[in-house]
Design a protein around this motif. Sequence first.
Motif, PDB file in Angstrom:
ATOM      1  N   GLY A 117      40.204  -2.300  46.465  1.00  0.00           N
ATOM      2  CA  GLY A 117      40.745  -1.565  45.145  1.00  0.00           C
ATOM      3  C   GLY A 117      40.604   0.140  45.910  1.00  0.00           C
ATOM      4  O   GLY A 117      40.859   1.147  46.168  1.00  0.00           O
ATOM      5  N   GLY A 118      39.388  -0.363  45.621  1.00  0.00           N
ATOM      6  CA  GLY A 118      38.364   1.366  46.490  1.00  0.00           C
ATOM      7  C   GLY A 118      38.329   0.895  48.023  1.00  0.00           C
ATOM      8  O   GLY A 118      37.976   1.527  48.747  1.00  0.00           O
ATOM      9  N   GLY A 119      37.740  -0.096  47.892  1.00  0.00           N
ATOM     10  CA  GLY A 119      37.510  -0.330  49.485  1.00  0.00           C
ATOM     11  C   GLY A 119      36.158  -0.977  49.676  1.00  0.00           C
ATOM     12  O   GLY A 119      35.907  -1.180  51.008  1.00  0.00           O
ATOM     13  N   SER A 120      35.212  -1.252  48.077  1.00  0.00           N
ATOM     14  CA  SER A 120      33.902  -1.041  48.883  1.00  0.00           C
ATOM     15  C   SER A 120      33.221  -2.223  49.513  1.00  0.00           C
ATOM     16  O   SER A 120      32.758  -3.179  50.315  1.00  0.00           O
ATOM     17  N   ASN A 121      34.205  -3.438  48.446  1.00  0.00           N
ATOM     18  CA  ASN A 121      33.487  -5.274  48.938  1.00  0.00           C
ATOM     19  C   ASN A 121      34.022  -5.467  50.493  1.00  0.00           C
ATOM     20  O   ASN A 121      33.424  -6.308  50.561  1.00  0.00           O
ATOM     21  N   GLU A 149      45.562  -6.680  48.079  1.00  0.00           N
ATOM     22  CA  GLU A 149      46.069  -5.447  46.278  1.00  0.00           C
ATOM     23  C   GLU A 149      47.127  -6.190  45.865  1.00  0.00           C
ATOM     24  O   GLU A 149      48.036  -6.434  46.114  1.00  0.00           O
ATOM     25  N   PRO A 150      46.711  -5.355  44.898  1.00  0.00           N
ATOM     26  CA  PRO A 150      47.777  -6.028  43.421  1.00  0.00           C
ATOM     27  C   PRO A 150      49.416  -5.364  43.813  1.00  0.00           C
ATOM     28  O   PRO A 150      49.141  -4.384  44.579  1.00  0.00           O
ATOM     29  N   GLY A 181      39.770  -3.297  38.152  1.00  0.00           N
ATOM     30  CA  GLY A 181      39.343  -2.092  39.372  1.00  0.00           C
ATOM     31  C   GLY A 181      40.119  -1.864  40.791  1.00  0.00           C
ATOM     32  O   GLY A 181      39.395  -1.679  41.442  1.00  0.00           O
ATOM     33  N   LEU A 182      41.326  -2.111  40.685  1.00  0.00           N
ATOM     34  CA  LEU A 182      42.207  -2.719  41.870  1.00  0.00           C
ATOM     35  C   LEU A 182      42.849  -1.133  41.418  1.00  0.00           C
ATOM     36  O   LEU A 182      44.076  -0.968  42.026  1.00  0.00           O
ATOM     37  N   ARG A 183      42.930  -1.245  40.246  1.00  0.00           N
ATOM     38  CA  ARG A 183      43.722   0.057  39.704  1.00  0.00           C
ATOM     39  C   ARG A 183      44.097   1.874  40.072  1.00  0.00           C
ATOM     40  O   ARG A 183      42.927   2.516  39.371  1.00  0.00           O
TER      41      ARG A 183
END
Length: 454
Positions: free
Chosen positions: A264-268, A292-293, A336-338
């Motif tokens: 999403g933002g990349g943290s996990n 990503e979606p 969370g990926l938007r």
Amino acid sequence: MSETKFLLPESEIPTRWYNIASDMPHAPQPVLHPGTGEPVGPDDLAPLFPMALIMQEVSTDAEVDIPDEVLDIYRLWRPTPLYRAHRFEQALGTKSRIFYKYEGVSPPGSHKPNTAVAQAFYNKAEGRKRLSTETGAGQWGSALAFACKLVGLECKVYMVKVSYEQKPFRRSLMHVWGAEVVASPSDETEAGKKVLGEHPDSPGSLGIAISEAVEDAATRDDTAYSLGSVLNHVLLHQTVIGQEALKQMELAGAFPDVVIGCVGGGSNFAGLSFPFIREKIAGKEIDVLACEPAACPTLTRGPFAYDFGDTVGLTPLVPMHTLGHDFVPAPIHSGGLRYHGVAPLISQLVLDGLMRAEAYLQQEVFASAVEFAGAEGIVPAPESAHAIHGAIRVAREADEAGEEKTILFNLSGHGHFDMAAYDNFLAGKLEDVALDEGEIERALHAIEGLPTPA
Ligand SMILES: Cc1ncc(COP(=O)(O)O)c(C=O)c1O
């Protein structure tokens, strides 16, 4: 059959976070002040963040000590388990070995408290009384509500409206941990009122909710802003995941050929992959894949550019892959990926060819999630299911090529609060949303005139 779970004792919880900035071939470009076009300094960020986090944001030290108070709270769920997905491998009929690191065992059910606890700790230590934040799916909001409760801070969450409506029990969870939650766009901030004025039916987006939370913090002395992804210090805190996974893979007598996470933002994704990319930079061969979606294809279709982190334009300019700050992704279930952008550290690693990205449609992602749940039992968060789908694709490609790969993915959270989405999928009511080029072009007008990265 070899072991299924690879567990570490509490004494093996990492005591330092790993800072990939110290090893990257090219340092990320600086974050810029939108007024002056100059790099922002610590003083520019001080109204929003405590100094300890600002210093971590710009640090080039290889490692940062984790405070004892944070480690004490990590002990509630860390180390998290690493699984060998024997049953899933059998169900797929693959010759490859699949491992997953499971972050869904944390109290809020995802990787997010790894940074929420750290952020709450530093804010409390520097005298802040209250944190404001945004949340998409509700995972981040509930993680920060949990962290604030344990550390002793108030918490205000601007929750993207579509998720606020789709996920009432995520809201309840935040209430149990004492947070105040409003649907975003709200009429409690100027940013929210501006969006509602133009689009009264806006489903909201992370970019809009960030504008509201930043404004909240900027207009109150007792409040700091807290972001659940994207920033360097957030990705830093998540590296406990990959450090544990390295030790657990060693316990399993294996090393991954492929490391996979959803973005999403990349943290996990950063949390699992950065300690492995450290090994890659040191010479190991690893394919690192971000999933990503297709409805929000930031890494696969967004240009690398300077853009605002929020919709209204209150944040500094961030060098990242972006779809444009006023891009509002379709209301897919992976809330969370938007997000229109992605972390600068990850954007730079893509530019440097140290990782790659793919985008998937939500129906194929849910089909993979259900297949995984049917084999391993765990019902994944729709966000995490993108990584499962990526792992299936890699395993299938290896089988077709007559190869056996060792695949490791991050199962970043469980989907217990996403059951309405699963109901829709099972009833055949989920729609695929791919993004057309015209909409990308429209949204990218928003970054015209902003500085261009070097
Ligand atoms: C379970 C889960 N995984 C992944 C994400 C995506 O965020 P990030 O890319 O920062 O990991 C979220 C965000 O809400 C999430 O809840």
